[in-house]
Design a protein around this motif. Structure first.
Motif: not given
Lengths: 320, 297
Positions: A24-26, A30, A32, B114-115, B118-123
């Motif tokens: 899902a989302s980490d 943000y 880092y 992070a890039f 990790m998975r996140f919006r805006g990646r």
């Protein structure tokens, strides 16, 4: 080029409750990214917005405290006849093209020579040829300024073989040639190194198969060496074009845009758009006009980069 | 390494029976290459040889000379450096280069982590966004803006302000290189660690950080050398010559070709030697870092 992984990874203490698998989302990502994002806002985005703003004002030495909004006036001045935009752009494009051709071309040729299988002492040349990269640019460009001085060592050597050298940095075309030479001297080691790495990454078997098929030297080059090398360095060529387009450092350090294009002109014969924009700020104090030039440079350079990323898929996310 | 030579003549079905053998042709080739390389190397070394030679030139500090090899050699130019701000410049360069290099590397590795992991919006568009932001013409044209900001917060003419600019400003490319480097490290390593209960923070410091050292060293050195070489921003933000880093400082010595040139040459030699040594010591890292990042190795 595998990364060496020595031993097993250090195991963090504990081993208690396993965390749920990260999917899902980490949100923590943000955190880092926060320092880089804050830095980009303070040091890049804010100054840029301010620059765009003053591009539409008459902010200058004469309107320092109370400058006002003048609409597209600065851009109108840039594109008006006789403004210097066309000659400066002309030299910028020439500079970009010639610098890229020479820097990449010489680096590539040197790499191919160094890669000759029977050149046993290749590391001697490689080490000596890489030296310009290892020396501080800011100091060596100044050394070059001395070398190109009218009574400097280059003209001394030329006069020894009976040639009367020009006053390099005081005449338009010799100054341009000098700039391209110095830029080549500064840049070829990088391309030599990258091309050599690309050449050495070509699988040996390909050449062996080509030998079995009786391919000659030209065929080996045309069908194996060249396609591999070009594929590896194409993104770098486009980056180099964009870099040279806005590269003002060498110009400012070596000639500062001089000599003047004509007596009394605001721009010099070796001014690129970027060095001219710098000059507009620091000598002529025309901040608004300079900012307008900056925006033009930005539009060109970002088109290069967007084109590059689309053409090569360099930044495309490889789905894991 | 693709360095060894395999004589392939014997296995060829159609040896070049007419004219020269493969081997003879290759040895003519290699001698021609050798000559060209020697010539190019000599030309390329010219400025370096020149500056070293002139740093020892005696009999006046002038650039002008009637012979290429100085007639009189002396150490005077080097001792004269003690009367300049040279020692300040060395100190400033070390301080500014070290701290801005270290800060830049740390920030880039956080963001790269992070890039990469990790998975996140805006990646997906994050790095492209950062790279485009970095292309905004700040270095040069936004300098009046930067100058005003620094003036407002009182950081003008401060070494700390310069460290802030170089350490924190503009690191998109290093983020991208760092991410690519981390991508080449197997994900299984940190997955194993996280099953053992490691947090992202522990994972970063204990698993990945030791493995990205070639990239860390390469970028630290690029940062260090970059600061050493920077002229435009440095001269705008600093006005006190005793606060200059070495490159900008030594350049001020060359203002007079007729009187001070040989002292400048001595300073340029002393100022180049440490950079040269660092570069060659770290060359393995530089080349690995570059080729990995740039060639997507």
């Amino acid at each position: 080029m595998a990364v060496k992984i020595a031993g097993s990874p250090p195991r963090p203490a504990g081993g208690a409750a396993p965390t749920p698998p990260r999917r899902a989302s980490d949100r923590v990502a943000y955190i880092y990214l926060l320092p880089v994002i804050v830095a980009a806002i303070i040091f890049t985005i804010l100054p840029f917005i301010y620059t765009v703003y003053i591009a539409f004002t008459n902010y200058s030495l004469f309107h320092f405290q109370e400058f006002e909004f003048v609409g597209l006036e600065n851009f109108r001045r840039i594109f008006a006849a006789g403004s210097g935009f066309v000659p400066v752009l002309g030299w910028t494009v020439t500079w970009m093209g010639l610098s890229t051709i020479f820097n990449v071309g010489v680096g590539m040729i040197l790499a191919m020579m160094l890669n000759h299988p029977r050149l046993v002492e290749r590391n001697v040349y490689r080490t000596l040829l890489i030296i310009p990269w290892a020396l501080p640019v800011i100091l060596m460009v100044q050394v070059w300024a001395g070398i190109f001085n009218n009574q400097g060592p280059l003209n001394l050597l030329l006069s020894n073989i009976g040639i009367k050298g020009p006053n390099w940095l005081a005449q338009a075309n010799p100054a341009r040639a000098a700039l391209i030479m110095v830029n080549l001297w500064l840049s070829y080691p990088f391309f030599m190194t990258v091309c050599l790495a690309a050449l050495q990454a070509i699988p040996r078997d390909l050449y062996e198969v080509a030998d079995l098929d009786g391919a000659g030297g030209w065929a080996r080059f045309r069908y194996i060496t060249w396609p591999f090398m070009i594929a590896a360095i194409t993104p770098l060529i486009i980056t180099q074009l964009a870099f040279q387009f806005q590269n003002a450092g060498v110009i400012i350090l070596l000639t500062a845009g001089k000599p003047l294009a004509y007596p009394g002109s605001q721009y010099g014969a070796t001014d690129s758009l970027a060095s001219y924009a710098y000059n507009l700020v620091f000598s002529l104090r025309q901040y608004g006009l300079s900012a307008a030039y900056g925006i033009i440079i930005f539009v060109v350079v970002s088109s290069f980069t967007i084109f590059n990323s689309i053409a090569t898929g360099a930044f495309k996310e490889r789905e894991a | 390494m693709a360095t060894e030579f395999r004589p392939t003549t014997a296995t060829r079905p159609t040896p070049t029976s007419v004219g020269m053998s493969h081997r003879t042709r290759q040895s003519i080739e290699v001698w021609a290459i050798r000559l060209v390389l020697i010539a190019i190397t000599l030309i390329s070394l010219f400025p370096t040889v020149y500056v070293v030679l002139y740093s020892f030139k005696g009999g006046g500090g002038s650039l002008y000379s009637s012979t290429f090899i100085p007639q009189k050699l002396t150490l005077e130019n080097y001792t004269k450096l003690f009367n300049t701000n040279f020692s300040y410049w060395v100190r400033n360069s070390v301080i500014i280069g070290f701290f801005s290099g270290a800060v830049a590397v740390l920030l880039a590795s956080f963001a790269g982590y992070a890039f990469s992991r990790m998975r996140f919006r805006g990646r997906k568009y994050g790095i492209l966004g950062l790279l485009i932001i970095q292309m905004l013409p700040t270095g040069l044209v936004a300098l009046p803006a930067l100058f005003r900001i620094y003036q407002t917060v009182g950081l003008l003419n401060s070494i700390f302000g310069l460290i802030l600019f170089f350490g924190v400003g503009g690191s998109a490319l290093s983020v991208w290189l760092m991410k690519n480097f981390m991508d080449s490290i197997p994900k299984e390593l940190d997955e194993a660690a996280s099953i053992d209960g490691a947090s992202h923070w522990q994972n970063f410091w204990l698993v990945l950080f030791p493995l990205i050292q070639p990239m860390l060293v390469a970028q630290f050195i690029f940062g260090f050398i970059g600061v050493y070489n920077e002229y435009i921003v440095t001269t705008v933000l600093l006005s006190d010559p005793t606060k200059y880093p070495l490159g900008v400082g030594v350049r001020t010595l060359s203002a007079a070709f007729a009187t001070n040139w040989t002292v400048f040459c001595a300073a340029a030699v002393l100022g180049s030697v440490p950079i040269l040594i660092i570069f060659f010591m770290a060359q393995r890292f530089l080349v690995e870092g570059l080729t990995k990042g740039a060639l997507k190795g």
